[in-house]
Scaffold this motif. Sequence first.
Motif, PDB file in Angstrom:
ATOM      1  N   LEU A 269      -6.936   2.397   0.995  1.00 43.80           N
ATOM      2  CA  LEU A 269      -7.426   2.115   2.346  1.00 43.80           C
ATOM      3  C   LEU A 269      -8.589   1.130   2.305  1.00 43.80           C
ATOM      4  O   LEU A 269      -8.650   0.200   3.122  1.00 43.80           O
TER       5      LEU A 269
ATOM      6  N   PRO B  13      -7.447   9.537   4.146  1.00 44.49           N
ATOM      7  CA  PRO B  13      -6.942   9.847   2.804  1.00 44.49           C
ATOM      8  C   PRO B  13      -7.719  10.979   2.125  1.00 44.49           C
ATOM      9  O   PRO B  13      -8.940  11.034   2.203  1.00 44.49           O
TER      10      PRO B  13
ATOM     11  N   PRO C 214      -6.038   6.735   9.527  1.00 47.21           N
ATOM     12  CA  PRO C 214      -5.922   7.160   8.128  1.00 47.21           C
ATOM     13  C   PRO C 214      -7.101   8.042   7.707  1.00 47.21           C
ATOM     14  O   PRO C 214      -8.254   7.713   7.979  1.00 47.21           O
TER      15      PRO C 214
ATOM     16  N   SER D 124       0.842  -1.186   0.000  1.00 46.72           N
ATOM     17  CA  SER D 124       0.000   0.000   0.000  1.00 46.72           C
ATOM     18  C   SER D 124       0.882   1.242   0.000  1.00 46.72           C
ATOM     19  O   SER D 124       2.053   1.191  -0.414  1.00 46.72           O
TER      20      SER D 124
ATOM     21  N   GLY E 105      -5.478   7.216  -2.390  1.00 44.00           N
ATOM     22  CA  GLY E 105      -5.401   6.872  -0.975  1.00 44.00           C
ATOM     23  C   GLY E 105      -6.681   6.252  -0.459  1.00 44.00           C
ATOM     24  O   GLY E 105      -6.659   5.297   0.325  1.00 44.00           O
ATOM     25  N   LYS E 106      -7.820   6.767  -0.913  1.00 40.75           N
ATOM     26  CA  LYS E 106      -9.112   6.235  -0.483  1.00 40.75           C
ATOM     27  C   LYS E 106      -9.289   4.788  -0.946  1.00 40.75           C
ATOM     28  O   LYS E 106      -9.737   3.921  -0.182  1.00 40.75           O
TER      29      LYS E 106
ATOM     30  N   VAL F 124      -2.567   6.972   2.328  1.00 43.44           N
ATOM     31  CA  VAL F 124      -3.782   6.741   3.127  1.00 43.44           C
ATOM     32  C   VAL F 124      -3.866   7.733   4.294  1.00 43.44           C
ATOM     33  O   VAL F 124      -4.910   7.846   4.934  1.00 43.44           O
ATOM     34  N   TYR F 125      -2.751   8.457   4.557  1.00 46.23           N
ATOM     35  CA  TYR F 125      -2.746   9.463   5.612  1.00 46.23           C
ATOM     36  C   TYR F 125      -2.954  10.861   5.024  1.00 46.23           C
ATOM     37  O   TYR F 125      -2.572  11.124   3.884  1.00 46.23           O
TER      38      TYR F 125
ATOM     39  N   GLU G 244      -7.077  -2.270   1.716  1.00 49.13           N
ATOM     40  CA  GLU G 244      -6.458  -2.767   2.942  1.00 49.13           C
ATOM     41  C   GLU G 244      -7.505  -3.417   3.837  1.00 49.13           C
ATOM     42  O   GLU G 244      -7.319  -4.546   4.335  1.00 49.13           O
TER      43      GLU G 244
ATOM     44  N   ARG H 266       2.815   0.017   4.037  1.00 45.33           N
ATOM     45  CA  ARG H 266       2.581   1.344   3.454  1.00 45.33           C
ATOM     46  C   ARG H 266       3.912   2.027   3.158  1.00 45.33           C
ATOM     47  O   ARG H 266       4.569   2.569   4.047  1.00 45.33           O
TER      48      ARG H 266
END
Length: 267
Positions: free
Chosen positions: A139, A130, A128, A110, A135-136, A114-115, A142, A157
């Motif tokens: 996540l 995103p 997280p 990943s 990023g969305k 995501v942050y 994940e 990540r």
Amino acid sequence: MTKISILGCGWLGFPLAKALLSKGLSVKGSTTSSEKLATLEKAGITPFLITLSENKTTGNVTDFLENSEILIIDIPPKLRGSEKENFVAKIKNVIPFIENSSIKNVLFISSTSVYNDDDAFVTEKTFPKPATESGKQLLQTEQLLQNNNHFKTTVLRFGGLIGEDRHPIHFLAGRKNIYQPNAPINLIHQDDCVGIIEKIITINSWDETFNAVAPSHPSRETYYTQKALELSLALPQFNPANNFGGKIILSCCVENVLKYTFTKPNL
């Protein structure tokens, strides 16, 4: 002998496969390019032509996963330009194959995207949030994998990926009006990407989440100016008026759980 299947033998997956082979492991690798099958086979990797899409998965996925204990998923979302995809749907389509296979552990590659930039310091305990579509979807993927009870999933990540043939300075050199001059860098070298994955496999660190970013975080302006000088490239020019955001990603669990020491800490 541990048998591993790598879904996506690209920029990272291919050198990873070769590194795992050198450790005496058995490796199957997938590619979406028929021209690359011979390259994989020549390296000692059992090659498979597999393509994931939003609606179906093509290729002999059953044989690709057969007798393997570990599956490494290393296929980044394609969300730039006009050919945007539903990455979550792509992975969702392959999950039934994993459930019906011998795979016990999944490693999902990943990203720290995501942050959000809201937090000055980010650890694996940071929630997280995103902001980007990439990023969305990462996540969501994940969570999709880690919530599946048929196998254990470790999420890795990575920060920005660099290597001998890949570095952001080649894109930034000579550019003007670059934002966020004081924002810290969050990069990781290909060698450490491979090393961290090897360590996860060696100590069987499954059902975990790791940030993986080199411990050096100079400002963007300092770092990229120095890299341009080292490579005799045109200097990038930053705009001090556009200096918003910037987070430092900390790889706490890589250092404390895996006991991994970065080989390229200063990039």
